[in-house]
Design a protein around this motif. Structure first.
Motif, mmCIF file in Angstrom:
data_model
loop_
_atom_site.group_PDB
_atom_site.id
_atom_site.type_symbol
_atom_site.label_atom_id
_atom_site.label_comp_id
_atom_site.label_asym_id
_atom_site.label_seq_id
_atom_site.Cartn_x
_atom_site.Cartn_y
_atom_site.Cartn_z
ATOM 1 N N PHE A 1 -6.570 -0.748 -10.964
ATOM 2 C CA PHE A 1 -6.080 -1.995 -10.385
ATOM 3 C C PHE A 1 -4.575 -1.940 -10.165
ATOM 4 O O PHE A 1 -4.066 -2.294 -9.094
ATOM 5 N N THR A 2 -3.835 -1.516 -11.193
ATOM 6 C CA THR A 2 -2.381 -1.461 -11.098
ATOM 7 C C THR A 2 -1.949 -0.503 -9.993
ATOM 8 O O THR A 2 -1.061 -0.810 -9.183
ATOM 9 N N PHE A 3 -2.571 0.670 -9.942
ATOM 10 C CA PHE A 3 -2.247 1.692 -8.952
ATOM 11 C C PHE A 3 -2.515 1.196 -7.530
ATOM 12 O O PHE A 3 -1.666 1.311 -6.639
ATOM 13 N N LEU A 4 -3.699 0.627 -7.320
ATOM 14 C CA LEU A 4 -4.059 0.194 -5.976
ATOM 15 C C LEU A 4 -3.228 -0.997 -5.522
ATOM 16 O O LEU A 4 -2.875 -1.094 -4.336
ATOM 17 N N ASN A 5 -2.900 -1.916 -6.429
ATOM 18 C CA ASN A 5 -2.039 -3.036 -6.051
ATOM 19 C C ASN A 5 -0.712 -2.529 -5.496
ATOM 20 O O ASN A 5 -0.205 -3.033 -4.488
ATOM 21 N N ALA A 6 -0.136 -1.528 -6.161
ATOM 22 C CA ALA A 6 1.144 -0.974 -5.710
ATOM 23 C C ALA A 6 0.989 -0.254 -4.373
ATOM 24 O O ALA A 6 1.819 -0.423 -3.464
ATOM 25 N N ARG A 7 -0.060 0.550 -4.224
ATOM 26 C CA ARG A 7 -0.252 1.301 -2.983
ATOM 27 C C ARG A 7 -0.572 0.376 -1.817
ATOM 28 O O ARG A 7 -0.108 0.578 -0.698
#
Length: 485
Positions: A137-143
């Protein structure tokens, strides 16, 4: 326990492969609205097999969904049935998921089947799943924020979130975000508590968000990190505070920059003055103060112009300074946010700057700390600047030493060119301009001097111009979307 580096890398690779299934079929602004709900549903299904996991109805279990969609069943109908059964069994999931027709819009039946198959076969192992799902979740939110560019206004970069959280250290009590977006600040507060050896269960997390899709995703983001989702509410915070009885120990906020709004003159929140319709910055600041408990603290990220703009905002800023609620101002560099290049700043507010008896804090009544961090950070791409862990520690370490909450620093000291504690009287002499460049001088300058007035004026005017250009760009985008529709 955090996932191992190899397992976390594998999880992020799976997440990115899933995102690749969407490219070319739907607009980048819709990636998160399609993929993140599916990841959350997959997470719920994975947790259901654990002895301590919540049970799911058969219709919502990932094996069932994958098999039915692979067999040719209508994916939207299958998912809608799953959502209905989920909400019937778990009341806290009511309205978490949007209708499946909107979620899957633009994807072919084969793309949907391939996406479900990928998340079925490549999902992390059970012992790694909870932490790996949160990392996804954290990774995809940033990307996704990077892909969205100027339209990605709901994401706060993790190190900016860390700056607010590490400065205020919310270890227990009530934490509130009035414009929570995807819930990143609340998640960061909980993760910080874990890192400091306290339990996230000691935190009561509350948030409010205007955008319905973002409010849903915020609940999912908290849920996938093992946090309660009931504290997230959907409404316009400045229009209607849905949490009127909540007195927060910590308020964390990164509102939309330069928001136009419609103030109500009789609102008790505007203690220091009614903010202008053209910019809601001082509405957010006053709302944050209104929500604080007697000894609470707030950290709010705003555009740099909030430190020095004139007219009605200058009068409000003066009243806040005279009431001694401004603890610290941090000038931050530009390009920290994908949605806008304008320089920003952090406001730290509190109703009580005293030593608070036996709490060991420094008595800072009649003082404000100024930190000039405009030169920190480095370019992390063509148009994006990022603060390093060391940059964040430099800022938060100075603030915590000044306030007396740093675990190792014995005494705060001014650092020429970086930070300085200033009396309210000195702020009066500067006309209540709160730009740190007015107060933080280099080692080569005389203490108390103001060596570069013209330079600071140019910087301030440039900041105002960039904010106006951002407003014009946002207005143009809204007009184009209206005409397209």
């Amino acid at each position: 326990m955090p996932p191992s580096e190899n397992n976390q890398t594998t999880a992020l690779e799976v997440a990115w492969k899933a995102a690749d299934h969407l490219r070319g079929s739907i607009d980048a602004t819709r990636y998160k609205n399609t993929l993140l709900p599916l990841l959350y549903l997959r997470h719920l299904s994975a947790q259901a097999v654990r002895p301590d996991g919540r049970q799911l109805p058969l219709a919502a279990q990932w094996d069932t969904l994958t098999q039915r969609i692979a067999a040719g069943s209508d994916a939207a109908a299958v998912l809608n049935e799953a959502f209905i059964e989920l909400m019937r069994m778990h009341r806290d999931l009511t309205d978490v998921f949007a209708p499946a027709e909107a979620l899957l819009e633009g994807l072919s039946p084969q793309q949907v089947a391939d996406l479900f198959d990928l998340l079925h076969n490549a999902w992390p192992a059970a012992d790694e799943e909870p932490d790996a799902a949160g990392a996804m979740f954290t990774f995809l939110n940033a990307r996704f924020a990077t892909d969205e560019g100027k339209r990605g206004d709901f994401h706060t970069p993790q190190n900016v979130a860390r700056l607010l959280v590490d400065a205020l250290q919310p270890g227990k009590g009530r934490v509130y975000d009035p414009c929570c977006g995807l819930g990143g600040l609340l998640v960061e507060a909980a993760m910080s508590a874990t890192a400091e050896g306290t339990s996230p269960a000691d935190l009561a997390l509350f948030g409010q968000e205007l955008n319905a899709d973002m409010a849903r995703l915020a609940r999912m983001n908290l849920g996938v990190h093992g946090l309660g989702t009931a504290g997230i509410h959907r409404s316009d915070t400045l229009e209607h505070d849905l949490l009127p009885t909540v007195e927060a120990d910590v308020v964390l906020a990164r509102p939309p920059f330069s928001l136009k709004w419609h103030p109500k003159a009789m609102d008790p929140r505007w203690r220091y003055g009614v903010p202008p319709r053209s910019n809601a910055d001082f509405a957010w600041l006053q709302h944050a103060l209104h929500k604080l408990s007697g000894q609470g603290s707030a950290g709010v990220i705003l555009g740099a112009g909030s430190m020095f703009r004139g007219s009605a905002e200058a009068a409000i800023r003066k009243a806040m300074v005279e009431d001694d609620v401004v603890a610290c101002i941090v000038a931050l560099p530009g390009q920290l946010f994908t949605a806008t290049p304008i320089p920003s700043c952090a406001w730290f507010l509190t109703k009580d700057k005293s030593s608070r008896g036996g709490q060991g804090l420094a008595d800072r009544r009649g003082e404000t700390l100024f930190i000039d961090a405009r030169e920190l950070g480095s370019m992390a791409g063509r148009a994006h600047r990022a603060l390093s862990d060391g940059d964040v520690e430099s800022i938060t370490g100075a603030y915590r030493a000044w306030r007396g909450t740093h675990p190792t620093a014995s005494e705060y000291r001014d650092i020429p060119g970086f930070c300085r504690t200033v009396s309210t009287d000195d702020i009066r002499k500067q006309g209540y301009n709160l730009a740190p460049g007015r107060y933080v001088v280099s080692a080569a300058d005389e203490p108390g001097s103001h060596p570069h007035p013209m330079h600071d004026t140019v910087v301030e005017l440039t900041g105002e111009l960039l904010e106006l250009l951002t407003q014009a760009d946002l207005a143009g985008g809204m007009l184009r979307r209206h005409l397209d529709s």
